[in-house]
Design a protein around this motif. Structure first.
Motif, PDB file in Angstrom:
ATOM      1  N   LEU A  71      17.877  31.998  32.081  1.00 43.99           N
ATOM      2  CA  LEU A  71      18.367  32.503  30.807  1.00 43.99           C
ATOM      3  C   LEU A  71      17.541  31.942  29.659  1.00 43.99           C
ATOM      4  O   LEU A  71      17.071  30.802  29.699  1.00 43.99           O
ATOM      5  CB  LEU A  71      19.834  32.107  30.596  1.00 43.99           C
ATOM      6  N   TYR A  72      17.404  32.780  28.615  1.00 45.57           N
ATOM      7  CA  TYR A  72      16.720  32.383  27.387  1.00 45.57           C
ATOM      8  C   TYR A  72      17.509  32.955  26.206  1.00 45.57           C
ATOM      9  O   TYR A  72      18.278  33.913  26.362  1.00 45.57           O
ATOM     10  CB  TYR A  72      15.292  32.935  27.347  1.00 45.57           C
ATOM     11  N   THR A  73      17.288  32.391  25.037  1.00 43.79           N
ATOM     12  CA  THR A  73      17.890  32.933  23.820  1.00 43.79           C
ATOM     13  C   THR A  73      16.809  33.146  22.776  1.00 43.79           C
ATOM     14  O   THR A  73      15.754  32.498  22.795  1.00 43.79           O
ATOM     15  CB  THR A  73      18.968  31.988  23.246  1.00 43.79           C
ATOM     16  N   TRP A  74      17.103  34.066  21.841  1.00 44.31           N
ATOM     17  CA  TRP A  74      16.198  34.316  20.720  1.00 44.31           C
ATOM     18  C   TRP A  74      17.076  34.528  19.488  1.00 44.31           C
ATOM     19  O   TRP A  74      17.842  35.488  19.399  1.00 44.31           O
ATOM     20  CB  TRP A  74      15.350  35.558  20.977  1.00 44.31           C
ATOM     21  N   SER A  75      17.006  33.618  18.534  1.00 40.28           N
ATOM     22  CA  SER A  75      17.864  33.669  17.349  1.00 40.28           C
ATOM     23  C   SER A  75      17.480  34.850  16.464  1.00 40.28           C
ATOM     24  O   SER A  75      16.297  35.102  16.224  1.00 40.28           O
ATOM     25  CB  SER A  75      17.754  32.364  16.549  1.00 40.28           C
ATOM     26  N   THR A  76      18.482  35.553  15.947  1.00 37.90           N
ATOM     27  CA  THR A  76      18.261  36.702  15.072  1.00 37.90           C
ATOM     28  C   THR A  76      19.582  37.088  14.422  1.00 37.90           C
ATOM     29  O   THR A  76      20.656  36.850  14.982  1.00 37.90           O
ATOM     30  CB  THR A  76      17.707  37.907  15.849  1.00 37.90           C
ATOM     31  N   GLN A  97      13.884  30.704  23.616  1.00 37.72           N
ATOM     32  CA  GLN A  97      14.129  29.330  24.002  1.00 37.72           C
ATOM     33  C   GLN A  97      14.928  29.291  25.303  1.00 37.72           C
ATOM     34  O   GLN A  97      15.843  30.106  25.487  1.00 37.72           O
ATOM     35  CB  GLN A  97      14.922  28.594  22.903  1.00 37.72           C
ATOM     36  N   PRO A  98      14.585  28.375  26.213  1.00 40.97           N
ATOM     37  CA  PRO A  98      15.328  28.315  27.477  1.00 40.97           C
ATOM     38  C   PRO A  98      16.772  27.898  27.265  1.00 40.97           C
ATOM     39  O   PRO A  98      17.080  27.083  26.392  1.00 40.97           O
ATOM     40  CB  PRO A  98      14.556  27.266  28.293  1.00 40.97           C
ATOM     41  N   LEU A  99      17.654  28.485  28.051  1.00 47.15           N
ATOM     42  CA  LEU A  99      19.077  28.164  28.036  1.00 47.15           C
ATOM     43  C   LEU A  99      19.414  27.589  29.410  1.00 47.15           C
ATOM     44  O   LEU A  99      18.972  28.134  30.428  1.00 47.15           O
ATOM     45  CB  LEU A  99      19.900  29.426  27.764  1.00 47.15           C
ATOM     46  N   PRO A 100      20.162  26.485  29.482  1.00 51.87           N
ATOM     47  CA  PRO A 100      20.496  25.919  30.795  1.00 51.87           C
ATOM     48  C   PRO A 100      21.067  26.967  31.737  1.00 51.87           C
ATOM     49  O   PRO A 100      21.978  27.713  31.368  1.00 51.87           O
ATOM     50  CB  PRO A 100      21.533  24.843  30.459  1.00 51.87           C
ATOM     51  N   SER A 101      20.494  27.034  32.952  1.00 54.17           N
ATOM     52  CA  SER A 101      20.864  28.086  33.901  1.00 54.17           C
ATOM     53  C   SER A 101      21.328  27.513  35.232  1.00 54.17           C
ATOM     54  O   SER A 101      21.269  28.182  36.258  1.00 54.17           O
ATOM     55  CB  SER A 101      19.661  29.019  34.127  1.00 54.17           C
ATOM     56  N   ASP A 102      21.794  26.252  35.218  1.00 53.53           N
ATOM     57  CA  ASP A 102      22.178  25.588  36.459  1.00 53.53           C
ATOM     58  C   ASP A 102      23.342  26.278  37.160  1.00 53.53           C
ATOM     59  O   ASP A 102      23.499  26.158  38.374  1.00 53.53           O
ATOM     60  CB  ASP A 102      22.550  24.125  36.182  1.00 53.53           C
ATOM     61  N   PHE A 135       7.627  50.686  16.776  1.00 51.52           N
ATOM     62  CA  PHE A 135       8.577  49.606  16.537  1.00 51.52           C
ATOM     63  C   PHE A 135       7.963  48.260  16.925  1.00 51.52           C
ATOM     64  O   PHE A 135       7.058  48.196  17.765  1.00 51.52           O
ATOM     65  CB  PHE A 135       9.854  49.850  17.345  1.00 51.52           C
ATOM     66  N   PRO A 136       8.456  47.172  16.334  1.00 50.76           N
ATOM     67  CA  PRO A 136       7.931  45.845  16.681  1.00 50.76           C
ATOM     68  C   PRO A 136       8.314  45.447  18.102  1.00 50.76           C
ATOM     69  O   PRO A 136       9.459  45.620  18.522  1.00 50.76           O
ATOM     70  CB  PRO A 136       8.591  44.917  15.649  1.00 50.76           C
ATOM     71  N   SER A 137       7.322  44.925  18.837  1.00 45.69           N
ATOM     72  CA  SER A 137       7.547  44.432  20.201  1.00 45.69           C
ATOM     73  C   SER A 137       7.198  42.954  20.257  1.00 45.69           C
ATOM     74  O   SER A 137       6.319  42.474  19.530  1.00 45.69           O
ATOM     75  CB  SER A 137       6.707  45.215  21.211  1.00 45.69           C
ATOM     76  N   TYR A 138       7.857  42.256  21.147  1.00 47.27           N
ATOM     77  CA  TYR A 138       7.707  40.810  21.260  1.00 47.27           C
ATOM     78  C   TYR A 138       7.397  40.446  22.704  1.00 47.27           C
ATOM     79  O   TYR A 138       8.105  40.870  23.621  1.00 47.27           O
ATOM     80  CB  TYR A 138       8.986  40.109  20.780  1.00 47.27           C
ATOM     81  N   ASP A 139       6.343  39.667  22.871  1.00 49.04           N
ATOM     82  CA  ASP A 139       5.886  39.283  24.201  1.00 49.04           C
ATOM     83  C   ASP A 139       6.853  38.274  24.812  1.00 49.04           C
ATOM     84  O   ASP A 139       7.143  37.234  24.214  1.00 49.04           O
ATOM     85  CB  ASP A 139       4.482  38.675  24.102  1.00 49.04           C
ATOM     86  N   LEU A 140       7.346  38.570  25.998  1.00 43.22           N
ATOM     87  CA  LEU A 140       8.250  37.667  26.699  1.00 43.22           C
ATOM     88  C   LEU A 140       7.509  36.706  27.615  1.00 43.22           C
ATOM     89  O   LEU A 140       8.117  35.781  28.165  1.00 43.22           O
ATOM     90  CB  LEU A 140       9.280  38.471  27.513  1.00 43.22           C
ATOM     91  N   GLY A 141       6.202  36.917  27.800  1.00 42.35           N
ATOM     92  CA  GLY A 141       5.442  36.051  28.689  1.00 42.35           C
ATOM     93  C   GLY A 141       5.561  36.493  30.130  1.00 42.35           C
ATOM     94  O   GLY A 141       6.403  37.314  30.497  1.00 42.35           O
ATOM     95  N   LYS A 142       4.700  35.933  30.949  1.00 39.29           N
ATOM     96  CA  LYS A 142       4.717  36.261  32.371  1.00 39.29           C
ATOM     97  C   LYS A 142       5.905  35.594  33.048  1.00 39.29           C
ATOM     98  O   LYS A 142       6.329  34.506  32.675  1.00 39.29           O
ATOM     99  CB  LYS A 142       3.413  35.804  33.040  1.00 39.29           C
TER     100      LYS A 142
END
Length: 308
Positions: A203-208, A219-224, A166-173
């Motif tokens: 928090l982050y979001t990924w459109s799909t 993309q970063p989501l405000p997490s204050d 299956f396709p995998s996506y790197d989230l980064g360190k």
């Protein structure tokens, strides 16, 4: 020179209790304040005051966590004590739940009463911590050690899943390698995945659209508003789109609105919301389309809450 016989001997004056207790009280106050700040009791107190001013109409437009009471309390998932329940997600197509086990990777499908329906081994995963049910049988699985998100397809005939298929996506360190990407939830109203980093909580979001391969990057989501000690899991109320943020270290479930502002919270301590005992370590949260709330806790406990 010797003192005359019978002369009183000068003794070192004893420190009186009333001279000691103000210092002890001050120390206790400093320690108590530190614990309150670390546990964010000050913020919870402010939110509790804010909740008391919410109108009935405003409450009805939110999840409103104070109104929930447990009706399945710490139900064991049989034979899974060594597998570490890590997350849970609701499948509206089958009206079942999918929980992911992190230590010995596999998915387990559950009924809404927490009964085990089947187990699906996850081959090639290292430490899956988050699961989200998207559209058309697609599930997103976040692996904390691999730092990736994999989109798999599950149907009634699936008996095992292989990471490489299956396709995998790197989230980064992440900031802390062992406190990395921990959570994922599907937001059907906004057509996006919401991804959570454990510590410090972010928090982050990924459109799909929930069916097609992911494009672009997270993309970063405000997490204050995430004034929590850690982030264990995420859930989305499919009716309001409000985000549910679970923290095992804070023993807290927090509701955020569409602007990311705190709306309500629920403590996971024994004696509150009908819980007999404190949830040992809450690691997963999900909400169904009727507003029922589900949680899993390590080692392998199932909870269901319903609104009064």
């Amino acid at each position: 020179m010797a003192l005359p016989s019978g002369a009183p001997v000068s003794a070192k004056p004893k420190r009186r209790f009333y001279l000691r207790w103000p210092f002890g009280l001050a120390v206790a106050a400093v320690i108590g304040y530190g614990v309150a700040v670390a546990m964010h009791w000050d913020d919870r107190g402010a939110l509790w005051v804010q909740e008391s001013f919410e109108s009935t109409a405003e409450q009805s437009e939110s999840v409103w966590l104070p109104a929930y009471q447990v009706d399945i309390d710490a139900k064991p998932l049989p034979g899974m004590d060594d597998d570490e329940a890590s997350d849970i997600a609701f499948n509206p197509q089958t009206r079942t739940l999918f929980a992911v086990m992190g230590k010995n990777p596999f998915l387990v499908e559950l009924s809404l009463d927490g009964n085990v329906l089947r187990q699906i081994p996850l081959h090639g995963w290292n430490n899956p911590e988050g699961v989200a049910v998207m559209e058309g049988g697609h599930l997103a699985i976040v692996d904390e050690r691999l730092h990736d998100l994999t989109v798999v397809k599950v149907d009634a005939h699936t008996t095992a899943l292989n990471h490489g298929d299956f396709p995998s996506y790197d989230l980064g360190k992440s900031v802390k390698s062992n406190k990395g990407f921990e959570a994922v939830a599907w937001d059907p109203l906004r057509q996006r995945l919401v991804i959570g980093e454990e510590r410090p909580p972010k928090l982050y979001t990924w459109s799909t659209d929930g069916r097609s391969p992911l494009k672009g990057d997270k993309q970063p989501l405000p997490s204050d508003e995430l004034d929590l000690r850690n982030l264990s899991a995420l859930g989305v109320d499919p009716r309001t789109g409000h985000l549910l943020v679970l923290s095992a270290d804070s023993n807290m479930l927090l509701e955020l609105d569409e602007q990311g502002q705190q709306v309500s919270f629920m403590t996971l301590l024994g004696g509150f919301n009908g819980l007999e005992d404190t949830i040992p370590r809450a690691e997963g949260v999900a909400m169904d389309d009727k507003g029922n709330l589900y949680m899993v806790s390590e080692p392998a406990l199932f909870y269901r809450f319903k609104k009064n």
